[in-house]
Design a protein around this motif. Structure first.
Motif, PDB file in Angstrom:
ATOM      1  N   ALA A 195      -0.379  52.952 -11.900  1.00  0.00           N
ATOM      2  CA  ALA A 195       0.490  53.162 -10.743  1.00  0.00           C
ATOM      3  C   ALA A 195       0.733  51.829 -10.053  1.00  0.00           C
ATOM      4  O   ALA A 195      -0.181  51.020  -9.907  1.00  0.00           O
ATOM      5  CB  ALA A 195      -0.153  54.153  -9.768  1.00  0.00           C
ATOM      6  N   TYR A 196       1.974  51.598  -9.637  1.00  0.00           N
ATOM      7  CA  TYR A 196       2.297  50.351  -8.941  1.00  0.00           C
ATOM      8  C   TYR A 196       3.530  50.562  -8.087  1.00  0.00           C
ATOM      9  O   TYR A 196       4.385  51.390  -8.378  1.00  0.00           O
ATOM     10  CB  TYR A 196       2.526  49.206  -9.932  1.00  0.00           C
ATOM     11  CG  TYR A 196       3.645  49.447 -10.907  1.00  0.00           C
ATOM     12  CD1 TYR A 196       4.921  48.934 -10.696  1.00  0.00           C
ATOM     13  CD2 TYR A 196       3.446  50.210 -12.053  1.00  0.00           C
ATOM     14  CE1 TYR A 196       5.955  49.164 -11.579  1.00  0.00           C
ATOM     15  CE2 TYR A 196       4.470  50.457 -12.950  1.00  0.00           C
ATOM     16  CZ  TYR A 196       5.721  49.931 -12.708  1.00  0.00           C
ATOM     17  OH  TYR A 196       6.742  50.172 -13.581  1.00  0.00           O
ATOM     18  N   GLN A 197       3.624  49.802  -7.030  1.00  0.00           N
ATOM     19  CA  GLN A 197       4.793  49.849  -6.169  1.00  0.00           C
ATOM     20  C   GLN A 197       5.649  48.613  -6.405  1.00  0.00           C
ATOM     21  O   GLN A 197       5.162  47.567  -6.819  1.00  0.00           O
ATOM     22  CB  GLN A 197       4.391  49.922  -4.699  1.00  0.00           C
ATOM     23  CG  GLN A 197       3.680  48.686  -4.187  1.00  0.00           C
ATOM     24  CD  GLN A 197       3.201  48.853  -2.755  1.00  0.00           C
ATOM     25  OE1 GLN A 197       2.014  48.972  -2.517  1.00  0.00           O
ATOM     26  NE2 GLN A 197       4.132  48.847  -1.803  1.00  0.00           N
ATOM     27  N   LEU A 198       6.933  48.774  -6.158  1.00  0.00           N
ATOM     28  CA  LEU A 198       7.859  47.642  -6.192  1.00  0.00           C
ATOM     29  C   LEU A 198       8.286  47.381  -4.757  1.00  0.00           C
ATOM     30  O   LEU A 198       8.856  48.251  -4.108  1.00  0.00           O
ATOM     31  CB  LEU A 198       9.071  47.966  -7.061  1.00  0.00           C
ATOM     32  CG  LEU A 198      10.156  46.883  -7.142  1.00  0.00           C
ATOM     33  CD1 LEU A 198       9.585  45.595  -7.702  1.00  0.00           C
ATOM     34  CD2 LEU A 198      11.322  47.357  -7.989  1.00  0.00           C
ATOM     35  N   GLY A 199       7.962  46.196  -4.258  1.00  0.00           N
ATOM     36  CA  GLY A 199       8.241  45.908  -2.867  1.00  0.00           C
ATOM     37  C   GLY A 199       7.241  46.599  -1.965  1.00  0.00           C
ATOM     38  O   GLY A 199       6.179  47.053  -2.391  1.00  0.00           O
ATOM     39  N   SER A 200       7.563  46.692  -0.690  1.00  0.00           N
ATOM     40  CA  SER A 200       6.693  47.325   0.299  1.00  0.00           C
ATOM     41  C   SER A 200       7.542  48.294   1.111  1.00  0.00           C
ATOM     42  O   SER A 200       8.525  48.827   0.618  1.00  0.00           O
ATOM     43  CB  SER A 200       6.070  46.252   1.197  1.00  0.00           C
ATOM     44  OG  SER A 200       7.095  45.542   1.882  1.00  0.00           O
ATOM     45  N   GLY A 201       7.164  48.501   2.378  1.00  0.00           N
ATOM     46  CA  GLY A 201       7.982  49.341   3.231  1.00  0.00           C
ATOM     47  C   GLY A 201       9.193  48.609   3.783  1.00  0.00           C
ATOM     48  O   GLY A 201      10.024  49.208   4.474  1.00  0.00           O
ATOM     49  N   HIS A 252      -6.047  55.895  -2.428  1.00  0.00           N
ATOM     50  CA  HIS A 252      -5.299  54.678  -2.145  1.00  0.00           C
ATOM     51  C   HIS A 252      -4.070  55.053  -1.322  1.00  0.00           C
ATOM     52  O   HIS A 252      -3.366  56.005  -1.658  1.00  0.00           O
ATOM     53  CB  HIS A 252      -4.859  53.986  -3.439  1.00  0.00           C
ATOM     54  CG  HIS A 252      -5.987  53.689  -4.375  1.00  0.00           C
ATOM     55  ND1 HIS A 252      -6.594  52.459  -4.463  1.00  0.00           N
ATOM     56  CD2 HIS A 252      -6.624  54.485  -5.280  1.00  0.00           C
ATOM     57  CE1 HIS A 252      -7.551  52.497  -5.371  1.00  0.00           C
ATOM     58  NE2 HIS A 252      -7.591  53.720  -5.885  1.00  0.00           N
ATOM     59  N   GLU A 253      -3.781  54.296  -0.277  1.00  0.00           N
ATOM     60  CA  GLU A 253      -2.633  54.572   0.585  1.00  0.00           C
ATOM     61  C   GLU A 253      -1.678  53.386   0.573  1.00  0.00           C
ATOM     62  O   GLU A 253      -2.119  52.224   0.612  1.00  0.00           O
ATOM     63  CB  GLU A 253      -3.099  54.829   2.021  1.00  0.00           C
ATOM     64  CG  GLU A 253      -1.963  55.096   2.994  1.00  0.00           C
ATOM     65  CD  GLU A 253      -2.447  55.338   4.414  1.00  0.00           C
ATOM     66  OE1 GLU A 253      -1.609  55.294   5.337  1.00  0.00           O
ATOM     67  OE2 GLU A 253      -3.667  55.561   4.599  1.00  0.00           O
ATOM     68  N   LEU A 254      -0.374  53.657   0.529  1.00  0.00           N
ATOM     69  CA  LEU A 254       0.609  52.581   0.574  1.00  0.00           C
ATOM     70  C   LEU A 254       1.908  53.080   1.194  1.00  0.00           C
ATOM     71  O   LEU A 254       2.199  54.275   1.203  1.00  0.00           O
ATOM     72  CB  LEU A 254       0.861  52.005  -0.828  1.00  0.00           C
ATOM     73  CG  LEU A 254       1.284  52.972  -1.946  1.00  0.00           C
ATOM     74  CD1 LEU A 254       2.790  53.083  -2.013  1.00  0.00           C
ATOM     75  CD2 LEU A 254       0.733  52.500  -3.276  1.00  0.00           C
ATOM     76  N   LEU A 255       2.668  52.135   1.720  1.00  0.00           N
ATOM     77  CA  LEU A 255       3.994  52.404   2.273  1.00  0.00           C
ATOM     78  C   LEU A 255       5.001  51.630   1.442  1.00  0.00           C
ATOM     79  O   LEU A 255       4.862  50.411   1.266  1.00  0.00           O
ATOM     80  CB  LEU A 255       4.059  51.950   3.739  1.00  0.00           C
ATOM     81  CG  LEU A 255       5.402  52.181   4.457  1.00  0.00           C
ATOM     82  CD1 LEU A 255       5.639  53.676   4.657  1.00  0.00           C
ATOM     83  CD2 LEU A 255       5.417  51.442   5.798  1.00  0.00           C
ATOM     84  N   THR A 256       6.003  52.316   0.924  1.00  0.00           N
ATOM     85  CA  THR A 256       6.903  51.653  -0.020  1.00  0.00           C
ATOM     86  C   THR A 256       8.232  52.392  -0.104  1.00  0.00           C
ATOM     87  O   THR A 256       8.387  53.501   0.407  1.00  0.00           O
ATOM     88  CB  THR A 256       6.256  51.580  -1.413  1.00  0.00           C
ATOM     89  OG1 THR A 256       7.051  50.784  -2.287  1.00  0.00           O
ATOM     90  CG2 THR A 256       6.092  52.960  -2.029  1.00  0.00           C
ATOM     91  N   HIS A 257       9.192  51.760  -0.779  1.00  0.00           N
ATOM     92  CA  HIS A 257      10.444  52.418  -1.140  1.00  0.00           C
ATOM     93  C   HIS A 257      10.415  52.913  -2.584  1.00  0.00           C
ATOM     94  O   HIS A 257      11.270  53.710  -2.971  1.00  0.00           O
ATOM     95  CB  HIS A 257      11.621  51.433  -1.000  1.00  0.00           C
ATOM     96  CG  HIS A 257      12.034  51.188   0.421  1.00  0.00           C
ATOM     97  ND1 HIS A 257      12.920  51.997   1.091  1.00  0.00           N
ATOM     98  CD2 HIS A 257      11.683  50.225   1.295  1.00  0.00           C
ATOM     99  CE1 HIS A 257      13.119  51.535   2.320  1.00  0.00           C
ATOM    100  NE2 HIS A 257      12.367  50.465   2.469  1.00  0.00           N
ATOM    101  N   GLN A 258       9.470  52.401  -3.385  1.00  0.00           N
ATOM    102  CA  GLN A 258       9.473  52.719  -4.808  1.00  0.00           C
ATOM    103  C   GLN A 258       8.055  52.716  -5.366  1.00  0.00           C
ATOM    104  O   GLN A 258       7.322  51.742  -5.222  1.00  0.00           O
ATOM    105  CB  GLN A 258      10.314  51.699  -5.591  1.00  0.00           C
ATOM    106  CG  GLN A 258      10.364  51.924  -7.089  1.00  0.00           C
ATOM    107  CD  GLN A 258      11.050  53.229  -7.467  1.00  0.00           C
ATOM    108  OE1 GLN A 258      12.018  53.620  -6.828  1.00  0.00           O
ATOM    109  NE2 GLN A 258      10.551  53.906  -8.483  1.00  0.00           N
ATOM    110  N   LEU A 259       7.695  53.826  -6.018  1.00  0.00           N
ATOM    111  CA  LEU A 259       6.395  53.955  -6.673  1.00  0.00           C
ATOM    112  C   LEU A 259       6.615  54.427  -8.099  1.00  0.00           C
ATOM    113  O   LEU A 259       7.380  55.363  -8.342  1.00  0.00           O
ATOM    114  CB  LEU A 259       5.514  54.957  -5.924  1.00  0.00           C
ATOM    115  CG  LEU A 259       4.168  55.276  -6.579  1.00  0.00           C
ATOM    116  CD1 LEU A 259       3.246  54.063  -6.523  1.00  0.00           C
ATOM    117  CD2 LEU A 259       3.516  56.477  -5.902  1.00  0.00           C
ATOM    118  N   ASN A 260       5.941  53.793  -9.046  1.00  0.00           N
ATOM    119  CA  ASN A 260       6.019  54.164 -10.454  1.00  0.00           C
ATOM    120  C   ASN A 260       4.627  54.447 -10.988  1.00  0.00           C
ATOM    121  O   ASN A 260       3.662  53.759 -10.626  1.00  0.00           O
ATOM    122  CB  ASN A 260       6.645  53.045 -11.292  1.00  0.00           C
ATOM    123  CG  ASN A 260       8.045  52.702 -10.857  1.00  0.00           C
ATOM    124  OD1 ASN A 260       8.821  53.562 -10.463  1.00  0.00           O
ATOM    125  ND2 ASN A 260       8.395  51.425 -10.915  1.00  0.00           N
TER     126      ASN A 260
END
Length: 312
Positions: A232-238, A199-207
């Motif tokens: 696993a989940y991100q808060l917000g995006s890039g 899985h690929e993502l662009l973010t400021h925050q990953l938990n």
């Protein structure tokens, strides 16, 4: 690893023999005010601790926890915030002793994930009226954890948030501090491999969560600390504005309105790679970096929980 009694035998031993040791971090948000109250409440409930420790120097906590376990209690009661309890988890994991939790911190994520009352008197009652359960233990590399491994803005926030702000505002201190860190923070690309799928993502925050709560707020209703899976989940995006909006929503209402970038990624084992390589905040301790393998270890920790806790 020591041989374990059945959970029913362990529960009975705690209720009948009451071999307990009390350790309280008096430097936690409420610990210095609540140590004597906790001891009084335990004594009123029929517990006479083998020994009590009021920890004024957190650097001595690992040594004190080992001294406490050398007394071979059936129940090790630890009071403090999530950092204190995370330290205790590392000592109690895979041992024939149950961890009793006194929630004296700012966010109390671990206590919330166990369904424990946050009122001190009611939390003490769990030791005599509750039961022993075994829950999942997270493992980030070789480091055990109870709650969360996080990457991005939160790592900077953890090193920036002021103790006086935590005392004044409690859990709201974290999202408010994030607002000051975010303008200079650069997004990163993360790759999470689970069950052969990347899985690929662009973010400021990953938990990556083992427990059900982060920052004192529920992540999602169907997440459990005892389901043998990490989330696993991100808060917000890039985009900073997206993270800013979600941070404000959490500060104001404590509810997740959206999880940008799609659904949760779940699994028993995850390989996390990031561009660039990043520091990991593992239950408040920053000493690991990506790439990092994170696992859920089933039934790795014994805890004292309310009777209604669903133990799988």
């Amino acid at each position: 690893m020591s041989e374990l009694r059945t959970k029913a035998e362990h529960t009975k031993a705690i209720r009948d023999l009451r071999r307990v040791v009390l350790v309280v971090n008096t430097r936690s948000r409420r610990g210095r005010h609540r140590y004597f109250e906790a001891l009084r409440l335990m004594q009123a409930d029929g517990f006479r601790p083998l020994r009590t420790f009021a920890v004024m120097d957190p650097s001595r906590l690992p040594q004190i926890l080992q001294e406490a376990l050398d007394l071979q209690p059936d129940l090790l009661v630890v009071g403090g915030g999530d950092g204190t309890l995370s330290a205790a988890v590392k000592h109690v994991a895979h041992r024939d002793v149950a961890l009793g939790v006194l929630p004296l911190g700012t966010t109390n994520n671990f206590a919330r994930s166990l369904g424990l009352p946050l009122d001190l008197a009611m939390a003490v009652k769990v030791f005599s009226r509750g039961k022993v359960a075994d829950i999942d233990l997270g493992m980030a590399g070789d480091q055990p954890f109870a709650n969360l491994a996080s990457f991005g803005v939160s790592v900077e926030v953890a090193g920036t948030v002021k103790p006086w702000l935590k005392r004044a505002l409690g859990r709201a201190a974290y999202p408010l501090t994030a607002l000051t860190v975010l303008p200079k923070h650069e997004p990163f690309r993360a790759y999470i491999t689970v069950d052969g799928r990347r899985h690929e993502l662009l973010t400021h925050q990953l938990n990556i969560a083992n427990g059900r709560y982060h920052g004192g707020w529920q992540i999602a209703r169907d997440i459990s600390i005892d389901n043998r899976r990490l989330v696993a989940y991100q808060l917000g995006s890039g985009k900073r504005l997206r993270l800013l909006a979600e941070t404000l929503v959490r500060a104001a209402g404590g509810r997740w309105r959206s999880l940008a970038g799609g659904p949760f990624v779940t699994g028993t084992e995850m390989l996390l790679e990031t561009e660039p390589p990043m520091a990991a905040d593992v239950d408040g301790e920053v000493r690991l970096r990506t790439p990092l393998t994170i696992k859920a270890i089933p039934n790795g920790l014994r805890v004292m929980v309310p009777p209604g806790f669903i133990d799988t």
